[in-house]
Design an enzyme around this catalytic site. Structure first.
Site, PDB file in Angstrom:
ATOM      1  N   ALA A 237      18.970  36.589   3.213  1.00 54.94           N
ATOM      2  CA  ALA A 237      17.850  35.888   3.839  1.00 54.94           C
ATOM      3  C   ALA A 237      17.379  36.739   5.010  1.00 54.94           C
ATOM      4  O   ALA A 237      18.127  37.575   5.524  1.00 54.94           O
ATOM      5  CB  ALA A 237      18.310  34.521   4.320  1.00 54.94           C
TER       6      ALA A 237
ATOM      7  N   GLY B 185      21.864  35.762   0.728  1.00 57.02           N
ATOM      8  CA  GLY B 185      20.885  35.154  -0.174  1.00 57.02           C
ATOM      9  C   GLY B 185      20.554  36.053  -1.351  1.00 57.02           C
ATOM     10  O   GLY B 185      20.148  35.571  -2.412  1.00 57.02           O
TER      11      GLY B 185
ATOM     12  N   GLU C 187      23.223  35.401  -3.808  1.00 52.31           N
ATOM     13  CA  GLU C 187      22.950  34.053  -4.346  1.00 52.31           C
ATOM     14  C   GLU C 187      21.776  34.083  -5.322  1.00 52.31           C
ATOM     15  O   GLU C 187      21.790  33.392  -6.338  1.00 52.31           O
ATOM     16  CB  GLU C 187      22.680  33.085  -3.186  1.00 52.31           C
ATOM     17  CG  GLU C 187      23.944  32.821  -2.370  1.00 52.31           C
ATOM     18  CD  GLU C 187      23.672  32.099  -1.063  1.00 52.31           C
ATOM     19  OE1 GLU C 187      22.750  32.532  -0.333  1.00 52.31           O
ATOM     20  OE2 GLU C 187      24.368  31.122  -0.763  1.00 52.31           O
TER      21      GLU C 187
ATOM     22  N   GLU D 130      27.588  36.004   5.387  1.00 52.35           N
ATOM     23  CA  GLU D 130      26.990  35.061   6.340  1.00 52.35           C
ATOM     24  C   GLU D 130      27.907  34.738   7.507  1.00 52.35           C
ATOM     25  O   GLU D 130      27.449  34.562   8.633  1.00 52.35           O
ATOM     26  CB  GLU D 130      26.600  33.754   5.624  1.00 52.35           C
ATOM     27  CG  GLU D 130      25.395  33.868   4.711  1.00 52.35           C
ATOM     28  CD  GLU D 130      25.740  34.269   3.285  1.00 52.35           C
ATOM     29  OE1 GLU D 130      26.852  34.787   3.036  1.00 52.35           O
ATOM     30  OE2 GLU D 130      24.878  34.059   2.411  1.00 52.35           O
TER      31      GLU D 130
HETATM   32  N1  CO8 Z   1      17.096  40.303   7.323  1.00 52.72           N
HETATM   33  C1  CO8 Z   1      16.107  40.924   7.975  1.00 52.72           C
HETATM   34  N2  CO8 Z   1      15.986  42.268   8.044  1.00 52.72           N
HETATM   35  C2  CO8 Z   1      16.931  43.008   7.396  1.00 52.72           C
HETATM   36  C3  CO8 Z   1      17.982  42.414   6.684  1.00 52.72           C
HETATM   37  C4  CO8 Z   1      18.035  40.992   6.661  1.00 52.72           C
HETATM   38  N3  CO8 Z   1      18.984  40.326   5.968  1.00 52.72           N
HETATM   39  N4  CO8 Z   1      18.757  43.388   6.159  1.00 52.72           N
HETATM   40  C5  CO8 Z   1      18.192  44.544   6.536  1.00 52.72           C
HETATM   41  N5  CO8 Z   1      17.098  44.329   7.281  1.00 52.72           N
HETATM   42  C6  CO8 Z   1      16.207  45.304   7.926  1.00 52.72           C
HETATM   43  C7  CO8 Z   1      16.865  45.910   9.148  1.00 52.72           C
HETATM   44  O1  CO8 Z   1      16.735  45.088  10.266  1.00 52.72           O
HETATM   45  C8  CO8 Z   1      16.102  47.209   9.269  1.00 52.72           C
HETATM   46  O2  CO8 Z   1      14.859  46.929   9.868  1.00 52.72           O
HETATM   47  P1  CO8 Z   1      14.331  47.866  11.108  1.00 52.72           P
HETATM   48  O3  CO8 Z   1      14.105  49.218  10.491  1.00 52.72           O
HETATM   49  O4  CO8 Z   1      13.085  47.183  11.527  1.00 52.72           O
HETATM   50  O5  CO8 Z   1      15.443  47.878  12.106  1.00 52.72           O
HETATM   51  C9  CO8 Z   1      15.816  47.586   7.805  1.00 52.72           C
HETATM   52  O6  CO8 Z   1      15.985  46.385   7.043  1.00 52.72           O
HETATM   53  C10 CO8 Z   1      16.792  48.613   7.276  1.00 52.72           C
HETATM   54  O7  CO8 Z   1      18.106  48.115   7.473  1.00 52.72           O
HETATM   55  P2  CO8 Z   1      19.279  48.996   8.128  1.00 52.72           P
HETATM   56  O8  CO8 Z   1      18.703  50.031   9.036  1.00 52.72           O
HETATM   57  O9  CO8 Z   1      20.289  48.065   8.699  1.00 52.72           O
HETATM   58  O10 CO8 Z   1      19.833  49.724   6.821  1.00 52.72           O
HETATM   59  P3  CO8 Z   1      21.327  50.203   6.542  1.00 52.72           P
HETATM   60  O11 CO8 Z   1      21.249  50.967   5.260  1.00 52.72           O
HETATM   61  O12 CO8 Z   1      21.902  50.885   7.736  1.00 52.72           O
HETATM   62  O13 CO8 Z   1      22.168  48.847   6.310  1.00 52.72           O
HETATM   63  C11 CO8 Z   1      22.578  46.665   5.383  1.00 52.72           C
HETATM   64  C12 CO8 Z   1      21.841  48.008   5.231  1.00 52.72           C
HETATM   65  C13 CO8 Z   1      24.084  46.875   5.251  1.00 52.72           C
HETATM   66  C14 CO8 Z   1      22.077  45.785   4.249  1.00 52.72           C
HETATM   67  C15 CO8 Z   1      22.276  46.064   6.761  1.00 52.72           C
HETATM   68  O14 CO8 Z   1      20.874  46.061   6.966  1.00 52.72           O
HETATM   69  C16 CO8 Z   1      22.754  44.643   6.904  1.00 52.72           C
HETATM   70  O15 CO8 Z   1      23.927  44.421   7.175  1.00 52.72           O
HETATM   71  N6  CO8 Z   1      21.856  43.667   6.715  1.00 52.72           N
HETATM   72  C17 CO8 Z   1      22.189  42.255   6.878  1.00 52.72           C
HETATM   73  C18 CO8 Z   1      23.023  41.769   5.713  1.00 52.72           C
HETATM   74  C19 CO8 Z   1      23.361  40.317   5.889  1.00 52.72           C
HETATM   75  O16 CO8 Z   1      24.041  39.920   6.819  1.00 52.72           O
HETATM   76  N7  CO8 Z   1      22.898  39.504   4.952  1.00 52.72           N
HETATM   77  C20 CO8 Z   1      23.160  38.082   4.965  1.00 52.72           C
HETATM   78  C21 CO8 Z   1      22.052  37.403   5.700  1.00 52.72           C
HETATM   79  S1  CO8 Z   1      22.404  35.689   5.965  1.00 52.72           S
HETATM   80  C22 CO8 Z   1      21.950  34.979   4.510  1.00 52.72           C
HETATM   81  O17 CO8 Z   1      21.570  35.611   3.578  1.00 52.72           O
HETATM   82  C23 CO8 Z   1      22.047  33.489   4.511  1.00 52.72           C
HETATM   83  C24 CO8 Z   1      21.674  33.001   3.147  1.00 52.72           C
HETATM   84  C25 CO8 Z   1      21.336  31.600   3.239  1.00 52.72           C
HETATM   85  C26 CO8 Z   1      20.510  31.214   2.028  1.00 52.72           C
HETATM   86  C27 CO8 Z   1      19.090  31.213   2.322  1.00 52.72           C
HETATM   87  C28 CO8 Z   1      18.685  29.875   2.861  1.00 52.72           C
HETATM   88  C29 CO8 Z   1      17.701  30.047   3.976  1.00 52.72           C
END
Ligand code: CO8
Length: 266
Positions: free
Chosen positions: A74, A117, A120, A140
């Site tokens: 998400a 998400g 999921e 999460e």
């Molecule tokens: N949300 C928003 N932006 C994101 C997300 C995300 N989940 N993941 C990556 N991005 C963005 C980063 O902020 C970054 O943006 P910017 O260049 O503006 O800083 C861009 O994408 C590139 O990301 P990274 O530089 O971090 O890229 P890396 O290759 O270094 O890392 C990762 C990739 C490992 C995927 C890392 O970005 C990360 O850990 N992302 C978050 C993963 C995460 O925690 N996901 C779970 C989110 S919570 C969730 O999904 C709840 C689900 C609930 C169901 C939905 C109901 C509402």
């Protein structure tokens, strides 16, 4: 309240390719955010699945994030400061439900991250094809919440309690190999072949008798929630019902005449 209304720049956030007969390929296209599922993406996905559900020309659906990432969860930026009431009022379950209730076969083609998400979303599919770069996880807990779109439920059913608990409690990310071993992935492939493999499978499914496939999907998914005897009864009724279809007659005739069947969805 977060404003997620249409924005002209987001018109391609979801693309749908109809170039393969009877198959739709849905692609999430938000590379700058690792395909994070903001509300607009989920809304567009729901609209797309809704349209495809009622499109009689489409018999199978491939869902992908493209060659490098499926979806990194998400959109954390959209959720960062939200209150419980705001989260409730977003009613994102209404978007997810459209996908969950899509009666047609859905194949997820996953390369790269399928997190939170994103994982999921992949689990809303019936079959998951993963490239070797795929990384699955429900991280999460690391951002202070729990899975909110089925991760505590569908993951349990897919991989069992002990793999699921490890994933949701620790937030550990699992490789494509491990995901395949524990039953979260149907088929592993080389990254360059992920979408092509899913497309070939969808093409094969699109040649199957569609009513039978839809009955099968409905009952198989329902059966997770009903006692064995009720599930067996549902299966028997649907099996019997299929003998009223032209496709059942065609399937049997083609076998007896040693030719390929031509199914018409009646
Ligand atoms: N949300 C928003 N932006 C994101 C997300 C995300 N989940 N993941 C990556 N991005 C963005 C980063 O902020 C970054 O943006 P910017 O260049 O503006 O800083 C861009 O994408 C590139 O990301 P990274 O530089 O971090 O890229 P890396 O290759 O270094 O890392 C990762 C990739 C490992 C995927 C890392 O970005 C990360 O850990 N992302 C978050 C993963 C995460 O925690 N996901 C779970 C989110 S919570 C969730 O999904 C709840 C689900 C609930 C169901 C939905 C109901 C509402």
């Amino acid at each position: 309240m977060f404003n997620y209304d249409n924005n002209a720049d987001d018109s391609n956030i979801i693309t749908v390719d109809f170039s393969t007969p009877k198959v739709a390929v849905i692609c999430i296209n938000r590379p700058e955010a690792k395909n994070a599922l903001n509300i607009l993406v989920r809304k567009r996905l729901a609209e797309t699945f809704s349209e495809l559900t009622f499109n009689d020309d489409i018999h199978a659906i491939v869902l992908t994030g493209g060659e490098t990432v499926f979806a990194a969860g998400a959109d954390l930026k959209e959720m960062a400061t939200a209150t419980s009431t705001e989260m409730m009022l977003r009613h994102t379950e209404r978007y997810w439900n459209v996908i969950a209730q899509c009666p047609k076969p859905i194949i997820a083609a996953v390369n790269g991250y399928a997190l939170g998400g994103g994982c999921e979303l992949a689990m809303h599919a019936d079959i998951i094809i993963a490239g070797k770069s795929a990384i699955f996880g429900q991280p999460e807990i690391k951002v202070g919440v729990i899975p909110g779109a089925g991760g505590t439920q569908r993951l349990f059913r897919a991989v069992g309690k002990f793999h699921a608990m490890r994933m949701i409690m620790t937030g550990v990310l699992v490789s494509a190999d491990e995901a395949y071993r524990i039953g979260l992935v149907s088929q592993l492939t080389e990254d360059e072949q992920t979408i092509a493999t899913a497309l070939q499978m969808a093409t094969d499914l699109a040649r199957m008798p569609p009513i039978a496939l839809q009955q099968m999907k409905e009952i198989a998914l329902l059966s997770e929630d009903v006692p064995l005897n009720a599930g067996l009864c549902l299966e028997r009724k649907a099996f019997q019902l299929l003998f009223s279809t032209e496709d059942q007659k065609e399937g049997a005739a083609a076998f007896l005449e040693k030719r390929h069947p031509n199914y018409v969805g009646r």
